[in-house]
Structure formats: C-alpha cells, structure tokens
Design an enzyme around this catalytic site. Sequence first.
Site, PDB file in Angstrom:
ATOM      1  N   SER A   1       9.065   3.322  -2.539  1.00 46.57           N
ATOM      2  CA  SER A   1       8.425   3.404  -1.226  1.00 46.57           C
ATOM      3  C   SER A   1       7.218   2.476  -1.143  1.00 46.57           C
ATOM      4  CB  SER A   1       8.026   4.843  -0.917  1.00 46.57           C
ATOM      5  OG  SER A   1       7.257   5.389  -1.969  1.00 46.57           O
TER       6      SER A   1
ATOM      7  N   THR B   1       8.973  12.071  -6.887  1.00 41.26           N
ATOM      8  CA  THR B   1       8.176  11.291  -5.944  1.00 41.26           C
ATOM      9  C   THR B   1       6.807  11.949  -5.776  1.00 41.26           C
ATOM     10  OG1 THR B   1      10.138  10.500  -4.774  1.00 41.26           O
ATOM     11  CG2 THR B   1       8.057  10.471  -3.573  1.00 41.26           C
TER      12      THR B   1
ATOM     13  N   ASP C   1      -0.720  -1.237   3.522  1.00 39.95           N
ATOM     14  CA  ASP C   1      -0.555  -0.207   4.549  1.00 39.95           C
ATOM     15  C   ASP C   1      -1.884   0.355   5.034  1.00 39.95           C
ATOM     16  OD1 ASP C   1      -1.176   1.209   2.200  1.00 39.95           O
ATOM     17  OD2 ASP C   1      -0.046   2.962   2.856  1.00 39.95           O
TER      18      ASP C   1
ATOM     19  N   ASP D   1      -2.791   1.591  -0.287  1.00 40.13           N
ATOM     20  CA  ASP D   1      -2.161   1.890  -1.574  1.00 40.13           C
ATOM     21  C   ASP D   1      -0.731   1.371  -1.683  1.00 40.13           C
ATOM     22  OD1 ASP D   1      -0.965   3.738   0.111  1.00 40.13           O
ATOM     23  OD2 ASP D   1      -1.346   5.480  -1.166  1.00 40.13           O
ATOM     24  N   ARG D   2      -0.150   0.873  -0.591  1.00 33.70           N
ATOM     25  CA  ARG D   2       1.206   0.341  -0.629  1.00 33.70           C
ATOM     26  C   ARG D   2       1.178  -1.175  -0.440  1.00 33.70           C
ATOM     27  NH1 ARG D   2       5.386   4.783   1.623  1.00 33.70           N
ATOM     28  NH2 ARG D   2       4.127   6.628   1.187  1.00 33.70           N
TER      29      ARG D   2
ATOM     30  N   ASP E   1      -3.895   2.916   4.288  1.00 35.33           N
ATOM     31  CA  ASP E   1      -4.988   3.245   3.370  1.00 35.33           C
ATOM     32  C   ASP E   1      -5.041   2.345   2.145  1.00 35.33           C
ATOM     33  OD1 ASP E   1      -2.609   4.403   2.408  1.00 35.33           O
ATOM     34  OD2 ASP E   1      -3.690   5.920   1.290  1.00 35.33           O
TER      35      ASP E   1
ATOM     36  N   ARG F   1      -0.990  16.432   6.484  1.00 32.93           N
ATOM     37  CA  ARG F   1      -0.855  15.471   7.564  1.00 32.93           C
ATOM     38  C   ARG F   1      -0.307  16.148   8.809  1.00 32.93           C
ATOM     39  NH1 ARG F   1       1.771  10.344   4.242  1.00 32.93           N
ATOM     40  NH2 ARG F   1       0.016  10.087   2.809  1.00 32.93           N
TER      41      ARG F   1
ATOM     42  N   SER G   1      -2.046   7.670   5.525  1.00 36.51           N
ATOM     43  CA  SER G   1      -1.375   6.577   4.822  1.00 36.51           C
ATOM     44  C   SER G   1      -0.746   5.579   5.788  1.00 36.51           C
ATOM     45  CB  SER G   1      -0.337   7.136   3.847  1.00 36.51           C
ATOM     46  OG  SER G   1       0.189   6.110   3.027  1.00 36.51           O
ATOM     47  N   HIS G   2       0.558   5.413   5.699  1.00 36.61           N
ATOM     48  CA  HIS G   2       1.284   4.401   6.461  1.00 36.61           C
ATOM     49  C   HIS G   2       1.698   4.893   7.837  1.00 36.61           C
ATOM     50  CE1 HIS G   2       3.935   6.997   4.235  1.00 36.61           C
ATOM     51  NE2 HIS G   2       4.923   6.702   5.049  1.00 36.61           N
TER      52      HIS G   2
ATOM     53  N   LYS H   1      -1.660   4.558  -6.567  1.00 40.72           N
ATOM     54  CA  LYS H   1      -0.995   3.279  -6.365  1.00 40.72           C
ATOM     55  C   LYS H   1      -1.976   2.351  -5.655  1.00 40.72           C
ATOM     56  CE  LYS H   1       1.713   5.332  -2.537  1.00 40.72           C
ATOM     57  NZ  LYS H   1       1.754   6.764  -2.902  1.00 40.72           N
TER      58      LYS H   1
ATOM     59  N   GLU I   1       6.992   3.184  -7.273  1.00 44.61           N
ATOM     60  CA  GLU I   1       7.905   3.943  -6.425  1.00 44.61           C
ATOM     61  C   GLU I   1       8.608   2.974  -5.486  1.00 44.61           C
ATOM     62  OE1 GLU I   1       5.519   8.183  -6.052  1.00 44.61           O
ATOM     63  OE2 GLU I   1       5.271   6.694  -4.465  1.00 44.61           O
TER      64      GLU I   1
END
Length: 614
Positions: free
Chosen positions: A426, A405, A337, A341-342, A339, A79, A172-173, A437, A424
Amino acid sequence: MDSVFFSTLKLTPLPNASFSNRHFASLSLLSRKFPIRRLSVKASSSAPSTSTANSQTIKIISMPTKPIEGQKTGTSGLRKKVKVFIEENYLANWIQALFNSLPPEDYKDGVLVLGGDGRYFNREAAQIIIKIAAGNGVGKILVGKEGIMSTPAVSAVIRKQKANGGFIMSASHNPGGPEYDWGIKFNYSSGQPAPETITDKIYGNTLSISEIKMVDIPDIDLSCLGVTTYGNFSVEVVDPVSDYLELLENVFDFQLIKGLLSRSDFRFTFDAMHAVTGAYAKPIFVDKLGASPDSISNGVPLEDFGHGHPDPNLTYAKDLVNIMYGVNGPDFGAASDGDGDRNMILGRSFFVTPSDSVAIIAANAQEAIPYFQSGPKGLARSMPTSGALDRVAEKLTLPFFEVPTGWKFFGNLMDAGKLSICGEESFGTGSDHIREKDGIWAVLAWLSIIAYRNKDKKPGEKLASVADVVKEHWATYGRNFFSRYDYEECESEGANKMIEYLRDLVSKSKAGEKYGNYALQFADDFSYTDPVDGSVASKQGVRFVFTDGSRIIYRLSGTGSAGATVRIYIEQFEPDVSKHEMDAQAALKPLIDLALSLSKLKDFTGREKPTVIT
C-alpha cells in the site's frame, strides 16, 4: 467530586460542561465552518519566543461526559468524517480514554509530541489535545509550527527528544476538508504506533468514560516558534523539519544524491500533493540537495489538499503520472501522501510497484546507503505484499518476516534488533531509522540507488535509469506480477458477508483442489504470532495460495472513514525473463478473473468495477 491536585495543577468540577463551553475559545467554534487556509511553516527569522504565565497553578476542570458509540480504533488510529469529530466531546472523549488507558508513569510529568498533516480541523483539534494533556498531568507538549509535522517526523522527534509518545492528527491518504476525513492516533516512546493491547483498552474506556480532565488556559499560538509556560506545564512550538532532516542526513549520503540532482542530464520531480511533505520538500530536496525549485509541484500544504485526494497511486496522482509518461518526461518522479508516510516511485514512462520497490531497496541498500553499510539485520513485508522481498532475503541469507497489515507489527521486530528494511504493498516503505513508514526516506533511498549506479558516469554517457534498475532486479530474482483492486466505500454489510462467505470456503477447502487452471496448495485466514512478545493477531486476510506460488488475498481495509474498502490482491511469479515486460494486467488476467468469480464480489457488493487498480 472533590478537588484533586496533580503537582501544581488544580482540578475543579465543572457541571453540565462540554467542549463547546464558553470558557474555551477554540472549542466554542466547533459549531461553525472554518475557512480553508494555506499553511506556512517557514521558521521564524527571529529567535524563538518564551512566555510564562504569572500564575504558578492552573485550574483543571473535571467535565462530565457520556460514552459515544463508534470509537473503535483501526489499524492506523481513529478515522471519521470531520462532521463526526466536531460533535460535542467526540474527540475529547477519545483523548481522555487514551490517558485512562496508559499507565500514569507513561505520561505524568512527561513529554508528548503533537503534529499533523495540516488538514482541516487540525488547528482546533490541537488546542483540545493540549488542554486535555495538561489536565491529565503531562509536563510538556512539543508541537510542530502551525500544528504541522509529518508522521515519520513525529516518530523521529519522539525518538530524538526521548519523549513519552506523541499524537498524530491525520487521516493519512484520505481526502481533507469540511466534508471529508479527519483522524487521530497515538505513538509510543519508541516512535511506533500504539499496539493493539493499548488500542483495545482505549476502545473499552470510550464505552465507560464519565469525565474529561482539561485545563482552563488560553489557546496556544502555534504560528511562532517558542515556549509558553503555565505553572508546571509548558508547550514548545518547534520547527517540524530540523530533527527529521538531521536524521536523514545521518542515514543517506547527501553529497552522493546532490551530485545526481545537480547533473544537467538528470531531471527530478516531486509531487507533494498539497500535503504535509510540502513543508519538507524545499528544505530537503532544494535547499540541501540542490534540486531546482521548480522540481517541486503542489508544494504548499492546504487544509483540503487543493481539493485533491492525497494518495500517491496511479489514480489519484494522475498529474504526476501524466508528466512522467509524457513526451520527454523527467528521469525520476515521486509523490507522497497526506501525512508523508507513503510514496510512489516512477521512472520515465515506468511505474515501480511498492512490492518491487522495497525489494530493490533491500537488494541495493548495503552498497548505496551508508546507514546499511554493515548490511540489513532482517527484512519483512506485510502479508498481502508480493513475495519479491522474500527472494532478496533468501539470496542475502537474511532473516525474513511476514506480518499482518499495519506498521505497528514491524516495530517489535525493529526494537528487538531483528529487522532493518520493510514495506507494504500500500505504498509504504521504511526502515528502523524510525518506527513509521517514511515517504521521503523511500524517495531518498531510490535517489541513492540511482546516484550510486551513475556516480562514475561522465556527461554525455547514458545514465542507468529507474527502469534499468528494476529490469536488472527482475533478471536476477524473477518478477512477481502483482496487482491490487480496491473497492472503496462499499456497504459494510455486503462486504462483511463476502468475507464470511470466503472464510466458509476456506474451512471446506482441501489441498490439491482445482480452481480453473490452478491447483490449491492451501487456503486460510492469516494469523500471526509475534516472535518477540508472543501476541497473536488473527483474521488478517483470507488467502488462497496455489501450487505454482500464485496467490489471491481478500481483506477489508481499516484505513477508511466510511463504509468498507474491499481489497483484492493478485500475485503470480514469473522466472522467464522473456515474459518480464508483459503488462501486469494482461499477465494476471486469468487469476484476476478467478479472484472475482471466487469471491462473488458483484453479488455481495453490487460493484462492477474497482475504484482503484494498482
């Protein structure tokens, strides 16, 4: 270099070339800014198209390149800021280094999946990845329409289509747009993120790379479903929702959930945060489960997430929080989020911590979710996540694992049949239905629990609420008060010095030492030995664990694109039901004060206040 052939693919040296070469239309655009676009992934009403190139050979070009610094892969891929990725050959080097790191049998003439969260630069990056994949002998690419496919959906498609692996274009987020973040990661054939043995090889190869192999073909039209073929290489643009939705229908009782969402006395809202789940929310929640169309907010994926920060927590999903804590708020609220996954779960004026969420899902899974009708195989959490899940595993006499993690650490346990449900702190929750996730899975799991609790309730009867379910869980298992303080984009030097200072404290610590009102049980820098393959992950977080079960943990996060994010985790167990409804910040204040003074965070980072408190 001599010309080389891979099947019908012809390799020709191209001196003094780069990915801004005029031969590649999409790549010549990297020097200009792209407009922000709305992304539409509605399936075409017509049948998918098929096109075949006339030539049975496609020319592979060997393009000289040089190593570029700073391409070490973190816990969730590489990233960086967009302006870094659009530098000459930056992305191309990493993609080629990946192919150089894989055994040829893992991709030659094989199938790879390609998808992303819709953020800025994904469309251009997709063309780069497709051409390098073809140049390295990949047989077929399955790519989501418009380059869209959530992270959990990529994992699902890899598994269903028996693909060799897949690329996920996402940070991601993290925020998106010309001035913000972009990311890339690779998932293996089981659908799980590449292990450290591979990511370490990728980094090593970025330090010695000398050529990039790519094909000279036009850009692929990602706006229409269908197959485009060049020689022995093909690209199929697929519906990003269908395989994933089919899997979810096999996991959950959709009729049970539909019965809840269709009740006049139950109100549901989902905030897609202008991110990838906007492409999934209507087909799943509205079309399949009967939710009202106006229950979906921010449901159009945007390349800059509508100038928002697509991180579903109490700070960045403030619009949803305000709705849920407002007068006569909805009964159930959720967000996902960038992508997909959260997740964040909310009841009316009630926040469910991610640590509690995974524990409650695990405790109720067997009765409420058909996929777990025989009971979970095992439970696991990341080390910083609270011990709420441990207590469920103990009561249900299930195998339990504490891992570093990073979702990849759960994958081995799942593949070995040792793990069903994990999470997790997070805001990541999931199960062995895939190897990532899964935000929408978590929302459906919670809806299943609420629907099951209320399946026999008649109109007018009081429904069991999110808060009711959580408080009942606390009464049974006790409450793990938990909070996380995030200090984003700290200067890396100061953050690293703070962690080294804490490691020095650990090395000198002794059991029984007093830290204010707390007596030390042990302190360490968490290390994990995988019970499946014996691999060791060290230096995964500095822990101070006290005799009453309280914990303070310090980590540097690997999910940011600039500077360092310092995370401090604080946890305290409370068995007394009369204290369960205390505010977490009030209950944890003595421990929070100790955590800040012990670390000397202000001295090392200059930070007075955290960026985010969870």
